[in-house]
Enzyme design. Structure first.
Site, mmCIF file in Angstrom:
data_model
loop_
_atom_site.group_PDB
_atom_site.id
_atom_site.type_symbol
_atom_site.label_atom_id
_atom_site.label_comp_id
_atom_site.label_asym_id
_atom_site.label_seq_id
_atom_site.Cartn_x
_atom_site.Cartn_y
_atom_site.Cartn_z
ATOM 1 N N LYS A 39 -23.409 -24.484 15.840
ATOM 2 C CA LYS A 39 -22.264 -24.982 16.622
ATOM 3 C C LYS A 39 -21.283 -23.851 16.920
ATOM 4 O O LYS A 39 -20.763 -23.748 18.034
ATOM 5 C CB LYS A 39 -21.562 -26.114 15.858
ATOM 6 C CG LYS A 39 -22.444 -27.357 15.699
ATOM 7 C CD LYS A 39 -21.926 -28.323 14.635
ATOM 8 C CE LYS A 39 -23.026 -29.294 14.229
ATOM 9 N NZ LYS A 39 -22.688 -30.071 13.017
ATOM 10 N N THR A 65 -26.212 -26.132 10.117
ATOM 11 C CA THR A 65 -26.147 -26.515 11.531
ATOM 12 C C THR A 65 -24.793 -26.097 12.101
ATOM 13 O O THR A 65 -24.671 -25.894 13.303
ATOM 14 C CB THR A 65 -26.350 -28.034 11.706
ATOM 15 O OG1 THR A 65 -25.562 -28.717 10.728
ATOM 16 C CG2 THR A 65 -27.802 -28.410 11.533
ATOM 17 N N LYS A 103 -22.624 -22.301 -1.368
ATOM 18 C CA LYS A 103 -22.133 -21.909 -0.041
ATOM 19 C C LYS A 103 -21.122 -20.755 -0.119
ATOM 20 O O LYS A 103 -20.772 -20.159 0.886
ATOM 21 C CB LYS A 103 -21.507 -23.115 0.667
ATOM 22 C CG LYS A 103 -22.521 -24.238 0.974
ATOM 23 C CD LYS A 103 -21.849 -25.437 1.610
ATOM 24 C CE LYS A 103 -22.772 -26.636 1.783
ATOM 25 N NZ LYS A 103 -23.678 -26.526 2.963
ATOM 26 N N HIS A 147 -34.575 -31.508 2.702
ATOM 27 C CA HIS A 147 -33.363 -30.775 3.080
ATOM 28 C C HIS A 147 -32.819 -29.875 1.982
ATOM 29 O O HIS A 147 -31.728 -29.331 2.129
ATOM 30 C CB HIS A 147 -32.247 -31.739 3.491
ATOM 31 C CG HIS A 147 -32.548 -32.551 4.715
ATOM 32 N ND1 HIS A 147 -32.112 -32.201 5.979
ATOM 33 C CD2 HIS A 147 -33.239 -33.701 4.861
ATOM 34 C CE1 HIS A 147 -32.510 -33.111 6.849
ATOM 35 N NE2 HIS A 147 -33.201 -34.034 6.198
ATOM 36 N N LYS A 196 -17.261 -26.434 5.898
ATOM 37 C CA LYS A 196 -18.478 -27.086 5.415
ATOM 38 C C LYS A 196 -18.129 -27.702 4.069
ATOM 39 O O LYS A 196 -17.038 -27.465 3.538
ATOM 40 C CB LYS A 196 -19.624 -26.070 5.258
ATOM 41 C CG LYS A 196 -19.198 -24.794 4.493
ATOM 42 C CD LYS A 196 -20.331 -23.775 4.383
ATOM 43 C CE LYS A 196 -20.529 -22.944 5.616
ATOM 44 N NZ LYS A 196 -21.856 -23.044 6.203
ATOM 45 N N ARG A 197 -19.048 -28.510 3.492
ATOM 46 C CA ARG A 197 -18.785 -29.027 2.160
ATOM 47 C C ARG A 197 -18.511 -27.867 1.201
ATOM 48 O O ARG A 197 -19.046 -26.775 1.356
ATOM 49 C CB ARG A 197 -19.981 -29.871 1.676
ATOM 50 C CG ARG A 197 -20.080 -31.224 2.352
ATOM 51 C CD ARG A 197 -18.856 -32.096 2.093
ATOM 52 N NE ARG A 197 -18.842 -32.551 0.714
ATOM 53 C CZ ARG A 197 -19.264 -33.744 0.313
ATOM 54 N NH1 ARG A 197 -19.733 -34.610 1.183
ATOM 55 N NH2 ARG A 197 -19.216 -34.090 -0.958
#
Ligand code: 26Q
Length: 819
Positions: free
Chosen positions: A664, A660, A558, A357, A552-553
């Site tokens: 969504k 992911t 990110k 991952h 998200k985290r």
């Protein structure tokens, strides 16, 4: 009899069963029961049905001696259970009819009583939960194995703009969803010494912990079959603390008890960067050893011997966290069942498969040889032997290629000193598996070109891609009732079991009536979120503004900070009178920072500081709002995703393995602004370039930039808007009480190399955001594109992903439900 009359009768019968359960199982009087008690009664009603389905599934699988898939994961982020259970059991309409408008709490209020089961960090844990839903729905004989953490992911509150962590005592009131299995317990040993006796070894361990099983029934949809999620809890073996108790030394007895129980006490709240603590390794081995013992026991109930294990089971490793399973199975085969090493090894490789991952080298799990030696001496011997035979094979395939050998060895030799040697868990997974996959096409390609290039030369046939997916039952049917109802009216209900049916929406994108209904569903979800945000933070969001969402985290890769730079730029434009035709926007953030990750916590603080300046500046009015929603978790995601207009997926290209959340959002009718990273690329390929906002450097350009001496400082100096935004941060504009608060953060971007290349992508990002604005001001075009996005989301169902795993990886194609 008329349909409505039938429904009335069903609802009354359901209510009667709940009342009966309130009385007999909750000990509450139905007419005065509070919402929590009603929740409990409803859960018990569902639980009864789940129990029956579980028993029947086991009878069926035992009779067939079915081949099983065991999905091993340290994390299962399942969230709440009641709503999903009612839907799967076909009881949801009855429950809604029984409670909505009946005077007491509504079904929604009852559902919201349930605490989340937050047994995971983020994407990897939620993926495991979506996979269980799909495995059950596709009727695979399937089990998840994991840890029953007493405390899951910490709860986050925001105090003075900063993150404060609180323990998540999700079990404090007990849970209606677990089935304790007092008959299923295994000893898990640690420490001591191991000594070879030819093919096998004797391990005299110094301590044993008992693993006790707790089952969670995962119902399939459109089928009576279920999957089992079996979670292990650690405890002291019954006999051990007796002595201390007998001698009246209760303090010592309690200390003893804690020493054993602490193994399953708490989830490591670390996303991406592994915490190299001894307790974490104990956890990994604890749940792996218990699961392997359980799997073998299961097998021996149906088969006379263990020699055909590989024909009967598949075990999937969710990242390297359960990697020690490879050594553990070898130990059980050789030491407990007297199998020859070579026979054992070939079974092992047929049984295991592994998903990677992450590509980020610092996130790859390794353990000091000395620690494994100390905790698991027998496993260290096994790892050495696996490595020895593996390196001999490498030498046969590529004689004399010592660079290759060094790069693929299971042992990282460090600086050569004994203390610096480490075991590379990913390498153990790869040599012990027949199939290895990444989680999006780009990630799988990069995996074989970068971190696992050596292995790809040795075993090219082992490497595959399995692009992630999400379950539409939770992420559309459950999370978005307004859009679901519209879909049911327009294309029927079958999309729940076959997401490709969404393709039938294509023509409706040019149907004005449908577009209006679609926009109305979105608006309803935005109001629902705005109500929540107002209650939780006091910030008022205008549902007619563009909801721009990044949840998200919190992590540097990110790039929440890139989003922040755009927000400041937009704020400046408003102040300078250059944004008079801009669409009003609410920029919504949520996410947790690992408690030890200083920079991530600074990012949260900065977002909140910026929010309070912008939201309180009377010149801005409704044109820009910024909000940080505290305590992001599965339930809050179910509220946020359906309300988004714009989905922020802006990681540095090549760093986000898949994502992911991106799926969504698009499934719920948001447009994506994103980089060419992870599954964003496949989303683009499906929805078409015109229906997504892709910007910035791609993975190849990132590589070139980094190699050719990237100079963020010159970008800072030459772009006036960026310069202004960064100077505001650095100069304390958003932190007047502490002007130097963000100086280090500023430096990391401008003076210390900007490792994630935010400044390189800033210009294109801002320009692309302006195109987003322009489109939003043309509602018909905006709606058309959002509908086309939903229409193309079929491939991003976890049903598709699980079908691929079942056929290509687990050899379970024959068990799949026929559609
Ligand atoms: C490891 C060792 C010790 C302590 C903690 C950890 C640890 C825990 C969690 C390491 C990593 C994680 C979580 C990783 C994760 O969630 N990765 C995400 O997986 C998703 C599903 O494949 C992808 O979509 C995301 O891109 C990826 O970031």
């Amino acid at each position: 009899m008329a349909e409505s009359r039938k429904n009335e009768i069903a609802a009354a019968a359901f209510r009667a069963e709940v009342d009966e359960t309130l009385l007999h199982s909750v000990a509450a009087e139905p007419s005065t029961a509070n919402t929590k008690e009603i929740y409990k009664a409803l859960a018990y009603v569902a639980r009864k049905q789940l129990a029956i389905r579980w028993v029947n599934t086991q009878i069926e699988d035992r009779k067939k001696r079915a081949r099983r898939i065991y999905y091993m994961s340290m994390e299962f982020l399942i969230g709440r259970t009641l709503d999903n259970a009612l839907s799967a059991l076909g009881l949801r309409d009855d429950a809604a009819a029984a409670f909505d408008g009946a005077g007491g709490p509504s079904l929604t209020e009852i559902i919201e009583c349930e605490p989340d089961a937050g047994l995971g960090n983020g994407g990897l844990g939620r993926l495991a939960a979506c996979f269980l839903d799909s495995m059950a729905t596709l009727e695979l004989p399937s089990w998840g194995y994991g840890m029953r953490y007493e405390y899951g992911m910490f709860a986050q509150s925001i105090i003075n703009g900063g993150q404060v962590e609180h323990p998540d005592s999700w079990l404090i009131d007990g849970t209606a969803w677990e089935f304790p299995r007092p008959g299923t317990a295994f000893p898990v040993r640690f420490g001591g010494t191991a000594e070879h006796h030819g093919e096998w070894a004797e391990w005299s361990a110094t301590e044993a912990v008992e693993a006790r099983a707790f089952d969670y029934v995962i119902p399939g949809h459109g089928t009576d079959r279920v999957s089992t999620l079996r979670l292990w809890r650690a405890g002291a073996p019954a006999q051990i603390d007796l002595n201390a108790f007998n001698s009246g030394d209760y303090a010592r007895a309690a200390e003893f008890k804690n020493r054993f129980e602490n193994i399953s006490w708490v989830l490591y709240p670390n996303d991406s960067t592994p915490a190299g603590r001894e307790l974490r390794l104990r956890q990994e081995y604890f749940f792996v050893s218990a699961s392997m013992q359980d799997i073998i026991l299961h097998h021996l109930e149906e088969h006379k011997h263990i020699n055909n294990l590989a024909d009967q089971i598949a075990i999937h490793l969710n990242d390297t966290h359960p990697a020690i399973a490879v050594a553990e199975l070898m130990r059980l085969f050789c030491d407990e069942y007297g199998m020859l090493w070579t026979t054992a090894w070939s079974q092992c490789q047929r049984i295991f498969s592994y998903t990677n991952h992450t590509l980020m080298p610092e996130a790859l799990e390794t353990w000091p040889v000395s620690l494994i030696q100390y905790l698991l001496p027998r496993h260290m011997l096994i790892i050495y032997r696996i490595n020895q035979e593996f390196l001999a094979e490498v030498d046969r395939l590529f004689p004399g290629d010592f660079d290759l050998m060094r790069s693929v060895s299971l042992i990282d030799e460090g600086d050569g000193s004994e203390g610096s040697k480490r075991v590379r868990m990913a390498h153990l997974c790869i040599v012990g598996s027949h199939r290895i996959n990444g989680v999006s096409q780009l990630h799988s390609d990069l995996m074989v070109r970068t971190i696992f290039a050596g292995f790809a030369r040795l075993y090219p046939e082992r490497f595959h891609n399995k692009t992630n997916g999400v379950t539409q039952r939770r992420w559309l049917a459950q999370a978005n009732p307004s859009l679901s109802a519209l879909l049911d009216r327009s294309i029927g209900k079958d999309w729940r079991l076959n997401l490709n049916r969404l393709r039938e929406l294509r023509p409706l994108a040019s149907d004005a009536r449908f577009r209006v209904d679609f926009a109305a569903a979105k608006r309803k979800n935005k109001i629902r979120l705005a109500d929540y945000v107002r209650r939780e933070t006091g910030v008022a969001l205008n549902p007619d503004s563009l909801f721009d969402v990044q949840v998200k985290r919190i992590h540097e890769y990110k790039r929440q900070l890139l989003n922040v730079l755009h927000v400041i730029t937009r704020y400046d434009a408003i102040l300078h009178g250059q944004a008079d035709d801009a669409a009003p926007r609410c920029v919504i953030f949520a996410g947790k920072a690992a408690s030890s990750y200083h920079m991530a916590k600074q990012i949260i603080r900065l977002i909140n500081d910026i929010a309070s300046v912008i939201n309180n500046d009377p010149r801005v009015q409704d044109r820009l709002k910024v909000v940080f929603v505290p305590n992001y978790n599965v339930s809050i995601a179910e509220l946020i995703m359906p309300a988004a207009d714009l989905s922020e997926q802006i990681s540095t290209a090549g760093t986000e393995a898949s994502g992911t959340g991106n799926m969504k959002f698009a499934l719920n009718g948001a447009l994506t602004i994103g980089t060419e990273d992870g599954a964003n690329i496949e989303i683009r390929d499906n929805v078409g370039t015109d229906n997504i906002f892709i910007f910035g450097n791609n993975a190849q350009q990132v590589e070139i930039l980094r190699r050719s001496g990237y100079d963020p400082r010159s970008i800072y100096q030459n772009n006036p808007q960026l310069n202004e935004a960064l100077n505001k941060i650095d100069g304390g504009f958003f932190s007047p009480q502490e002007r130097r608060r963000y100086h280090d953060l500023f430096n990391s971007l401008v003076n210390y190399g900007d490792h994630y290349l935010l400044l390189a992508d800033y210009g294109d990002y801002v320009e692309t955001q302006n195109r987003v604005d322009a489109l939003y001001r043309t509602p018909v075009e905006w709606q058309r594109k959002t509908i086309l996005n939903v229409a193309e989301m079929g491939p991003f169902s976890s049903d598709r992903t699980i079908r691929e795993y079942a056929i290509d990886t687990w050899h379970l194609g024959a068990s799949l439900k026929k559609v």
